[in-house]
Design a protein around this motif. Sequence first.
Motif, PDB file in Angstrom:
ATOM      1  N   LYS A  34       0.851  -1.196   0.088  1.00 59.53           N
ATOM      2  CA  LYS A  34      -0.093   0.027  -0.113  1.00 59.53           C
ATOM      3  C   LYS A  34       0.769   1.145   0.025  1.00 59.53           C
ATOM      4  CE  LYS A  34      -4.230  -1.957   2.320  1.00 59.53           C
ATOM      5  NZ  LYS A  34      -4.868  -1.903   3.271  1.00 59.53           N
ATOM      6  N   GLU A  35       1.958   1.056   0.843  1.00 57.86           N
ATOM      7  CA  GLU A  35       2.869   2.525   0.945  1.00 57.86           C
ATOM      8  C   GLU A  35       3.492   2.549  -0.552  1.00 57.86           C
ATOM      9  OE1 GLU A  35       5.547   2.103   3.906  1.00 57.86           O
ATOM     10  OE2 GLU A  35       4.120   1.803   5.630  1.00 57.86           O
ATOM     11  N   GLN A  40       1.121   4.342  -2.633  1.00 55.70           N
ATOM     12  CA  GLN A  40       0.945   5.793  -2.663  1.00 55.70           C
ATOM     13  C   GLN A  40       2.271   6.455  -2.989  1.00 55.70           C
ATOM     14  OE1 GLN A  40       0.146   5.897   1.612  1.00 55.70           O
ATOM     15  NE2 GLN A  40      -1.291   7.618   1.468  1.00 55.70           N
ATOM     16  N   GLU A  75       1.956   6.870  -7.030  1.00 51.66           N
ATOM     17  CA  GLU A  75       0.890   7.872  -7.242  1.00 51.66           C
ATOM     18  C   GLU A  75       1.489   9.173  -7.135  1.00 51.66           C
ATOM     19  OE1 GLU A  75      -3.156   7.695  -5.592  1.00 51.66           O
ATOM     20  OE2 GLU A  75      -3.198   5.315  -5.855  1.00 51.66           O
ATOM     21  N   GLU A  76       1.985   9.604  -5.888  1.00 53.47           N
ATOM     22  CA  GLU A  76       2.721  10.653  -5.704  1.00 53.47           C
ATOM     23  C   GLU A  76       3.712  11.130  -6.780  1.00 53.47           C
ATOM     24  OE1 GLU A  76       4.499  11.087  -1.740  1.00 53.47           O
ATOM     25  OE2 GLU A  76       2.331  10.647  -0.970  1.00 53.47           O
ATOM     26  N   THR A 125      -6.249   6.789   2.070  1.00 53.39           N
ATOM     27  CA  THR A 125      -5.779   7.587   1.082  1.00 53.39           C
ATOM     28  C   THR A 125      -6.632   8.691   0.806  1.00 53.39           C
ATOM     29  OG1 THR A 125      -6.960   6.049  -0.371  1.00 53.39           O
ATOM     30  CG2 THR A 125      -4.377   5.550   0.062  1.00 53.39           C
TER      31      THR A 125
END
Length: 848
Positions: free
Chosen positions: A643-644, A647, A650-651, A808
């Motif tokens: 999950k990290e 994220q 996505e950033e 999120t």
Amino acid sequence: VREYAYNTAGAGGINVGTLKYREQLQQNCSRGEYYLVVNLNDLNTHEDGEVLAHALQDRPTEMVPLCERVLKELYKELVAGDEVEDLAVEKLPFIQLVLTCDVDLEGSFGTMKPMMIRDLTSSEVEKLVVVQGIVISVKKAKHKARKVVMKCSNCENMKEITVPDGYSAAHIPSGCDGRPALLEKCPPNPWVIQDELCEFVDDQTLKLQELPEHVPVGEMPRSFDLHVHNHLVDKCVPGTRLTTIGAFCATERAAGSSMAGGRGKGTETVKYSYIKVIGLDVAQGGKAALDISQEEEERFAQLAKDPEIREKIYQSIAPSICASKKDVIDEVKKALACLLFGGSRKYLPDGTRMRGDINILLMGDPGTAKSQFLKFAEKAAPIAVYTSGKGSSAAGLTAAIVRDRDGFSLEGGAMVLADGGIVCIDEFDKMDVKDRVAIHEAMEQQTISIAKAGITTMLNTRCSVVAAANPRFGTYDDLTNTADQMDFETTILSRFDMVFLVKDVRDPDRDYNLCKHMVSLHAGEAVEAREGPLSVQELRKYLSYCRNRCDPRITPDAAEMLKNHYVSIRQAMKQEKATIPITVRQLEAIIRMSESLAKMEMRDDVGVGHVEEALRLFTVSTLDSANKDRATVGLETLSEEEKEELQKAEEQIRRLVPRGGRKNKFQLESMLVQTAGIEERMARRAIHIMLMRNELQERANSTLQRDDEKMPLPVVAPLPWHPGWLPPLDLLAAFELPHVQLIGSKVQQSCEGAGSLWKGMMRCRQRPAMLGLPIRGVHERSFAINAILGSAFGLCRALSFSIQRSLTATAEAKGVCEVAHEDLAMALAGEAGLPCGRPQAHAIQESG
């Protein structure tokens, strides 16, 4: 027949005193059925009987007519009494002798061990044989003359000739012997047959093929003709398994006529072999393949009471296939157990039949043990037929019309031969569409209707189907829509009770365990892994025992639970527009699965626990496959590190693609992998999720554009506002998260700012000229502020929902709130008629 009485089983052998055959003969004759069934074992209980039994086994063709003549005399003595005292034996009705014997398929007991069809050699000719097989074709019944009556055309002398059974003709003499020697002789061949005085008997030919489990690997199954007559005619249809006892005959037939060429025809040296049937034992379904002894029945009854029986059965299904928590192999084993036990078949009062067999489709990557599951199912089921997609046609699966000398005859295909068992179809996706359509009826209605070549009939195919298939492009792609990868019509998909997506999961721990398991199997170490708690033979017998003795029905509580779940599943699938249609068939599927789970425990009632487990199986199989956007839904299955990483990906995408900017999709993927060090799978998943959220949009030439519009605020109707109003912060305080606290304080600030502006405006009404503000109606103004505050309150509500959905979303909501805060300040400034740029708005914001 006169004296044989029933004996009770056991050491004493007490004589019950019921005369078995005497009563049977009297009952049969009183019904007008002239036959007697004699068990060969009973002959061996008497000295004279042993002699007769031996004679029957050595010379059946000679002995059976003698026995039948004796039966006529017995009829005269025991049944008819004084009425037929004066009649000759020839005038009495013909009584057929039918033999049976106790046969055991495993050869552990029984008087006569059945022979293989390929063991019928020349040494068995004219002997009594017991053969087992499966009927593949049935010719139509004919009528053969048993007694031929002839009349001389010259002197009207009558003559009778008796024709023996089987394929044998009557010998008609060439001369008439009716005239006394003094008168002139009749001319040669004067006989004319009197049809109305002849006696006829039914006569039929069956084709018996070896049982599939008896055919050696790589050999063609052999078949034999059976000749049945009288009361044994029309006892079976194609697909019936039977044990037959009869005389193995070799007769004159035009097989050797072509051996000597030219005019000098040779004699018939090659004989036509067939079995003249004296007794048939038709066994339908699982009874044909297994015989369960009394001790085994008692043990199985104990086994069914074991609370862990279901787990034991699951562990015995394909024990050599290694499962892990990351894949669905364990669930497939449970589904396969449900399929082998099957639900309950129901017959409604109006004659409708509801199927009880469960069908399963395994879709998935190569190398995920799909074919191994099919092979195991074939071994475990009492009756099974294994076929492959490319190697089977519609006629081969259903039924074929074959042309022979006597016209057309019907031969059953794989699904007819597997009646009462299962059909395994591998490479299901490689089948032609036309052939796949042929099994639609066989899968749901469990019949095959044929109307070809003047034959109109229906055959039973009460069997389960296990099919294995690959996705359209060979392997399963997580990020592509499931519907695009399934190469099947919804018509066939809805007929499968469970559809599994068997994926090759890439996980280091799973790969290590699988590798260890495989190496130990090849080395021959993992003995326990190859044998579950129940061996395959035991499992087959337990299956057969449960299927024959248990017929569970659903309880009212379980039915109520099913109704509620089905309605909610339909609602959810309607919104998602699922790949696999969820219809009433799927409701029936859950009922069948619940029944099979109850059947494993030999329960007569289906409880709530069974329905819950069936619903869980249905959810992990069909609903999971029917889900369109598996990549986004699968977020819950990701670990914390994944999950990290998602994220982070996505950033990185937000950095690489500015608002309103464009980037090639494949370039973006490679940049994420090379520069940011993100796994390729995660990079693709992040792009997919942002596409789903409409943050990125697909444009021409495989490019992605980032959306430059700010996310719209939820529009909420204006609230009745007064200057002291504040949003319900207790709603937000419930979530102890820094983001939420921050957003809450921002919203509070906005409300306070609006309150002070309101007071200022109230003062402005008295001094409009001093400030030079264009003042409209205070009412309108308050409405505008109300709307702004309404949207702030709506934001609070939207935010609380987004927090419940996922963490999120809070980061996005934070950005949205900041923008909303600026917008609010700008709107207030616009209302007050002040210059409206971002810097000024910021200043107004600071000054409150």
